[in-house]
Design a protein around this motif. Structure first.
Motif, PDB file in Angstrom:
ATOM      1  N   LEU A 131      17.823  11.965  13.376  1.00  0.00           N
ATOM      2  CA  LEU A 131      17.022  13.087  12.897  1.00  0.00           C
ATOM      3  C   LEU A 131      15.636  12.908  13.498  1.00  0.00           C
ATOM      4  O   LEU A 131      14.883  12.048  13.065  1.00  0.00           O
ATOM      5  CB  LEU A 131      16.980  13.054  11.374  1.00  0.00           C
ATOM      6  CG  LEU A 131      16.468  14.291  10.652  1.00  0.00           C
ATOM      7  CD1 LEU A 131      17.244  15.529  11.048  1.00  0.00           C
ATOM      8  CD2 LEU A 131      16.547  14.084   9.151  1.00  0.00           C
ATOM      9  N   ARG A 184      11.228  12.846   4.097  1.00  0.00           N
ATOM     10  CA  ARG A 184       9.937  12.230   3.777  1.00  0.00           C
ATOM     11  C   ARG A 184       9.740  10.961   4.590  1.00  0.00           C
ATOM     12  O   ARG A 184      10.687  10.235   4.869  1.00  0.00           O
ATOM     13  CB  ARG A 184       9.847  11.934   2.287  1.00  0.00           C
ATOM     14  CG  ARG A 184       9.707  13.212   1.475  1.00  0.00           C
ATOM     15  CD  ARG A 184       9.569  12.947   0.016  1.00  0.00           C
ATOM     16  NE  ARG A 184       9.405  14.166  -0.740  1.00  0.00           N
ATOM     17  CZ  ARG A 184       8.229  14.683  -1.093  1.00  0.00           C
ATOM     18  NH1 ARG A 184       7.109  14.085  -0.747  1.00  0.00           N
ATOM     19  NH2 ARG A 184       8.154  15.795  -1.793  1.00  0.00           N
ATOM     20  N   PRO A 198      14.590   3.252  14.689  1.00  0.00           N
ATOM     21  CA  PRO A 198      15.540   2.557  15.570  1.00  0.00           C
ATOM     22  C   PRO A 198      15.357   2.945  17.036  1.00  0.00           C
ATOM     23  O   PRO A 198      15.470   2.111  17.929  1.00  0.00           O
ATOM     24  CB  PRO A 198      16.906   3.015  15.041  1.00  0.00           C
ATOM     25  CG  PRO A 198      16.661   3.388  13.623  1.00  0.00           C
ATOM     26  CD  PRO A 198      15.269   3.951  13.584  1.00  0.00           C
ATOM     27  N   THR A 233      15.804  12.911   1.465  1.00  0.00           N
ATOM     28  CA  THR A 233      16.104  12.340   2.773  1.00  0.00           C
ATOM     29  C   THR A 233      14.903  11.529   3.215  1.00  0.00           C
ATOM     30  O   THR A 233      13.796  12.058   3.301  1.00  0.00           O
ATOM     31  CB  THR A 233      16.389  13.449   3.824  1.00  0.00           C
ATOM     32  OG1 THR A 233      17.441  14.279   3.332  1.00  0.00           O
ATOM     33  CG2 THR A 233      16.776  12.848   5.155  1.00  0.00           C
ATOM     34  N   LEU A 234      15.116  10.246   3.442  1.00  0.00           N
ATOM     35  CA  LEU A 234      14.002   9.368   3.842  1.00  0.00           C
ATOM     36  C   LEU A 234      14.121   8.993   5.306  1.00  0.00           C
ATOM     37  O   LEU A 234      15.209   8.595   5.766  1.00  0.00           O
ATOM     38  CB  LEU A 234      14.008   8.083   3.008  1.00  0.00           C
ATOM     39  CG  LEU A 234      13.829   8.196   1.489  1.00  0.00           C
ATOM     40  CD1 LEU A 234      13.663   6.808   0.920  1.00  0.00           C
ATOM     41  CD2 LEU A 234      12.636   9.061   1.149  1.00  0.00           C
ATOM     42  N   LEU A 235      13.023   9.092   6.011  1.00  0.00           N
ATOM     43  CA  LEU A 235      12.990   8.618   7.398  1.00  0.00           C
ATOM     44  C   LEU A 235      12.694   7.123   7.347  1.00  0.00           C
ATOM     45  O   LEU A 235      11.598   6.682   7.692  1.00  0.00           O
ATOM     46  CB  LEU A 235      11.940   9.393   8.199  1.00  0.00           C
ATOM     47  CG  LEU A 235      12.146  10.918   8.178  1.00  0.00           C
ATOM     48  CD1 LEU A 235      11.039  11.619   8.954  1.00  0.00           C
ATOM     49  CD2 LEU A 235      13.507  11.281   8.780  1.00  0.00           C
ATOM     50  N   ALA A 236      13.684   6.392   6.889  1.00  0.00           N
ATOM     51  CA  ALA A 236      13.462   4.984   6.555  1.00  0.00           C
ATOM     52  C   ALA A 236      13.880   4.038   7.659  1.00  0.00           C
ATOM     53  O   ALA A 236      13.457   2.890   7.700  1.00  0.00           O
ATOM     54  CB  ALA A 236      14.223   4.640   5.281  1.00  0.00           C
ATOM     55  N   PHE A 237      14.755   4.500   8.535  1.00  0.00           N
ATOM     56  CA  PHE A 237      15.241   3.626   9.619  1.00  0.00           C
ATOM     57  C   PHE A 237      15.020   4.315  10.945  1.00  0.00           C
ATOM     58  O   PHE A 237      14.895   5.528  11.023  1.00  0.00           O
ATOM     59  CB  PHE A 237      16.732   3.327   9.438  1.00  0.00           C
ATOM     60  CG  PHE A 237      17.050   2.599   8.167  1.00  0.00           C
ATOM     61  CD1 PHE A 237      16.761   1.251   8.016  1.00  0.00           C
ATOM     62  CD2 PHE A 237      17.632   3.267   7.116  1.00  0.00           C
ATOM     63  CE1 PHE A 237      17.068   0.588   6.837  1.00  0.00           C
ATOM     64  CE2 PHE A 237      17.949   2.606   5.940  1.00  0.00           C
ATOM     65  CZ  PHE A 237      17.663   1.264   5.791  1.00  0.00           C
ATOM     66  N   ARG A 296       8.503   7.289   5.893  1.00  0.00           N
ATOM     67  CA  ARG A 296       8.359   5.893   5.489  1.00  0.00           C
ATOM     68  C   ARG A 296       7.827   5.116   6.706  1.00  0.00           C
ATOM     69  O   ARG A 296       8.532   4.309   7.301  1.00  0.00           O
ATOM     70  CB  ARG A 296       9.705   5.304   5.036  1.00  0.00           C
ATOM     71  CG  ARG A 296      10.213   5.856   3.696  1.00  0.00           C
ATOM     72  CD  ARG A 296       9.309   5.408   2.551  1.00  0.00           C
ATOM     73  NE  ARG A 296       9.754   5.861   1.240  1.00  0.00           N
ATOM     74  CZ  ARG A 296       9.479   7.043   0.703  1.00  0.00           C
ATOM     75  NH1 ARG A 296       8.783   7.943   1.396  1.00  0.00           N
ATOM     76  NH2 ARG A 296       9.870   7.345  -0.520  1.00  0.00           N
ATOM     77  N   ALA A 307      14.941  17.483  14.103  1.00  0.00           N
ATOM     78  CA  ALA A 307      16.199  18.122  14.487  1.00  0.00           C
ATOM     79  C   ALA A 307      17.249  17.058  14.731  1.00  0.00           C
ATOM     80  O   ALA A 307      16.933  15.948  15.151  1.00  0.00           O
ATOM     81  CB  ALA A 307      15.999  18.961  15.744  1.00  0.00           C
ATOM     82  N   LEU A 363       9.379   8.086  -5.946  1.00  0.00           N
ATOM     83  CA  LEU A 363      10.747   8.365  -5.485  1.00  0.00           C
ATOM     84  C   LEU A 363      11.761   8.018  -6.571  1.00  0.00           C
ATOM     85  O   LEU A 363      12.706   8.781  -6.821  1.00  0.00           O
ATOM     86  CB  LEU A 363      11.042   7.559  -4.210  1.00  0.00           C
ATOM     87  CG  LEU A 363      12.461   7.705  -3.661  1.00  0.00           C
ATOM     88  CD1 LEU A 363      12.754   9.142  -3.235  1.00  0.00           C
ATOM     89  CD2 LEU A 363      12.690   6.752  -2.487  1.00  0.00           C
ATOM     90  N   TRP A 369      14.386   9.381  14.076  1.00  0.00           N
ATOM     91  CA  TRP A 369      14.762   8.529  12.964  1.00  0.00           C
ATOM     92  C   TRP A 369      16.254   8.568  12.692  1.00  0.00           C
ATOM     93  O   TRP A 369      16.968   9.448  13.136  1.00  0.00           O
ATOM     94  CB  TRP A 369      13.999   8.969  11.704  1.00  0.00           C
ATOM     95  CG  TRP A 369      12.532   8.960  11.893  1.00  0.00           C
ATOM     96  CD1 TRP A 369      11.767   9.998  12.331  1.00  0.00           C
ATOM     97  CD2 TRP A 369      11.649   7.861  11.715  1.00  0.00           C
ATOM     98  NE1 TRP A 369      10.455   9.609  12.425  1.00  0.00           N
ATOM     99  CE2 TRP A 369      10.359   8.300  12.042  1.00  0.00           C
ATOM    100  CE3 TRP A 369      11.835   6.546  11.293  1.00  0.00           C
ATOM    101  CZ2 TRP A 369       9.245   7.469  11.975  1.00  0.00           C
ATOM    102  CZ3 TRP A 369      10.734   5.719  11.217  1.00  0.00           C
ATOM    103  CH2 TRP A 369       9.451   6.179  11.562  1.00  0.00           C
ATOM    104  N   SER A 370      16.670   7.595  11.880  1.00  0.00           N
ATOM    105  CA  SER A 370      18.039   7.550  11.381  1.00  0.00           C
ATOM    106  C   SER A 370      17.906   7.492   9.856  1.00  0.00           C
ATOM    107  O   SER A 370      17.605   6.449   9.292  1.00  0.00           O
ATOM    108  CB  SER A 370      18.732   6.304  11.936  1.00  0.00           C
ATOM    109  OG  SER A 370      20.080   6.325  11.616  1.00  0.00           O
TER     110      SER A 370
END
Lengths: 145, 359
Positions: free
Chosen positions: A123, B293, B304, A141-145, B295, B274, A62, A126-127
């Motif tokens: 999203l 992507r 959350p 764009t990371l689905l990190a939270f 995580r 979405a 990344l 995710w946030s």
């Protein structure tokens, strides 16, 4: 016909009165228009998240894609510039497909890259944490939270 | 192997005799080294031998058996039922017992039970004990099988009751330190849900799967799958946990936790995400838009929403991801403490339903 003209005159006068009586437009308010999020917990989460990306071994790919390889954790800084947050909020509005005037965002700068997070931007489940370049083009764009 | 060879090569009369002798022996066929077990679809006569030895279903015509090693357990789940009758399901062989009563028109789909440990190496034969003409077909190979049962009446479509049978070696007692993960029947449910999510397929072909963990009155745990809602993708599970929780698969069972899958590895592209106001994100490979992507190990293993809504009713939420890591999200954990979630385990091996704390 007479009645219509009378109504138009009355409405026009009311509209003028309302315009002059109204407070200054939102854009001219100094602090109230800032889109920079102020929750210290979220601020720390986002900053730590970006710092982790700068230091974690599993984020090497990344870092390369973002062009921030070689930067230390100290290079990540929280942004409180209202103009930057406003632009970031505008971009998140676009991505969200929801033009919200009250959107608050958390922005972290790393070199020329900006990481933006809005906890209310959902999203899927995710946030996300969205990375933009200096021209506000989405990099990742990371689905990190 | 002896039986397989013997039955397959009917050229020599000597071998035919040997085959018949083996069939009459109580030792079941097709048991080899661990991991090389085969079903006995090719040795239908074996069951007759067992039946003749007094198992108790004299007219049973099963053409399939499931092999099991000494000490192993079998988790049996009713996958579907398509019969107008109300059936009972039993198992015979090295373990003999009634598995389920009231399966078919009277319900029973989703029920699960665990049997074993097997006292010796041997075979398991499944039958509708409510039908004297029950037949069975077995698909699959060690350790996961699908058993198709037919009541022998009218059509032989072998879909009257369909069972999933998973042979598993018990985990070392207390290996994870978590009551649910240490319960083999429940941990098999979690691993099975992940498998159903198809993390082995390319991104865009996967799907989150969710379910509930139940506790029986005797303290044992098992799982059930919650039907996915229309919004379910590989980016979100849209099932109705609350509604599913009001319908215990077994009388007296109490829902104690939820679970769902994140079928991604670190940095995998994720499709089907979405947002509230439409989407600028790709819904499938080749679609226009951004591709986020994954995580799956960030934020303590959960989104959350997993932490907030998933645990808002007081239930913990188990999340299993494609790397075989399981996170337990406990209710009420503040957002600044989630990243350091200590409730984290990893699968001991991809084929096992055992978990341990990471080193």
């Amino acid at each position: 016909m007479m009645l219509a003209r009378a109504l138009r005159d009355m409405l026009g006068a009311s509209l003028l009165a309302a315009v002059f009586a109204a407070p200054a437009p939102l854009a001219e308010r100094p602090q109230a228009s800032s889109r920079c999020g102020t929750d210290p917990v979220v601020q720390t989460l986002v900053l730590n998240g970006v710092r982790r990306i700068l230091t974690s071994a599993d984020e090497e790919g990344l870092r390369t894609r973002l062009g921030i390889a070689g930067l230390s954790a100290d290079a990540a800084l929280s942004v409180s510039d209202a103009r930057v947050c406003a632009r970031a909020a505008q971009r998140i509005n676009y991505l969200d497909g929801d033009n919200r005037r009250d959107r608050m965002v958390y922005v972290v700068e790393v070199g020329s890259v900006r990481a933006v997070h809005d906890p209310s931007f959902q999203l899927g489940e995710w946030s996300p944490l969205v990375f933009f370049d200096s021209h506000w083009k989405v990099l990742e764009t990371l689905l990190a939270f | 192997m002896q039986v397989k060879l013997g039955c397959g090569l009917v050229i020599l009369a000597v071998l035919v005799v040997a085959c018949e002798q083996d069939q009459m022996a109580p030792t079941p066929p097709s048991l080899g080294r661990r991991g090389a077990l085969v079903t006995a679809q090719d040795s239908a006569d074996a069951l007759e031998a067992h039946s003749g030895a007094g198992i108790g279903i004299q007219s049973h015509q099963s053409s399939g058996v499931v092999a099991i090693h000494a000490g192993d357990m079998a988790v049996v789940t009713v996958v579907s039922a398509s019969t107008a009758r109300c059936e009972s399901v039993g198992v015979f062989g090295v373990i003999s017992q009634t598995l389920f009563s009231g399966v078919g028109s009277c319900g029973g789909v989703g029920r699960s039970t665990m049997i074993g440990p097997a006292p010796t190496d041997g075979s398991l034969f499944f039958a509708l004990t409510s039908s004297s003409r029950s037949q069975a077909l077995v698909d699959g190979q060690f350790p996961d099988y699908t058993v198709r049962l037919d009541d022998g009446l009218f059509d032989a479509d072998f879909d009257d009751v369909i069972l999933s049978v998973k042979i598993r070696t018990p985990c070392p007692p207390g290996s994870s330190g978590d009551a649910v993960l240490d319960a083999l029947e429940a941990s098999v449910g979690l691993v099975d849900a992940l498998s159903t999510s198809r993390p082995d397929l390319p991104p865009g072909s996967r799907r989150e799967v969710g379910g509930l963990v139940w506790q029986r009155a005797d303290g044992t745990f098992f799982t059930s799958i919650v039907p996915p809602g229309p919004g379910t993708t590989e980016c979100r599970f849209d099932g109705n946990f609350a509604e599913a929780g009001r319908r215990p698969p077994e009388p007296g069972a109490v829902a104690v936790a939820k679970f769902h899958t994140h079928p991604h590895l670190h940095d995998d592209p994720v499709y089907g995400c979405a947002s509230a106001g439409g989407t600028r994100f790709a819904q499938f490979p080749g679609d226009r838009g951004q591709v986020p992507r994954a995580r799956p190990d960030q934020n303590g293993g959960g989104s959350p929403r997993d932490w907030d809504e998933g645990t808002s009713d007081g239930f913990p939420m188990y999340v299993i991801n494609a790397a075989g890591r399981v996170y337990r999200l406990d209710p009420g954990v503040p957002s600044d403490q989630r990243a350091a979630n200590p409730n984290k385990w990893e699968q001991t091996a991809p084929t096992e339903a055992c978990f341990r704390r990471p080193p």
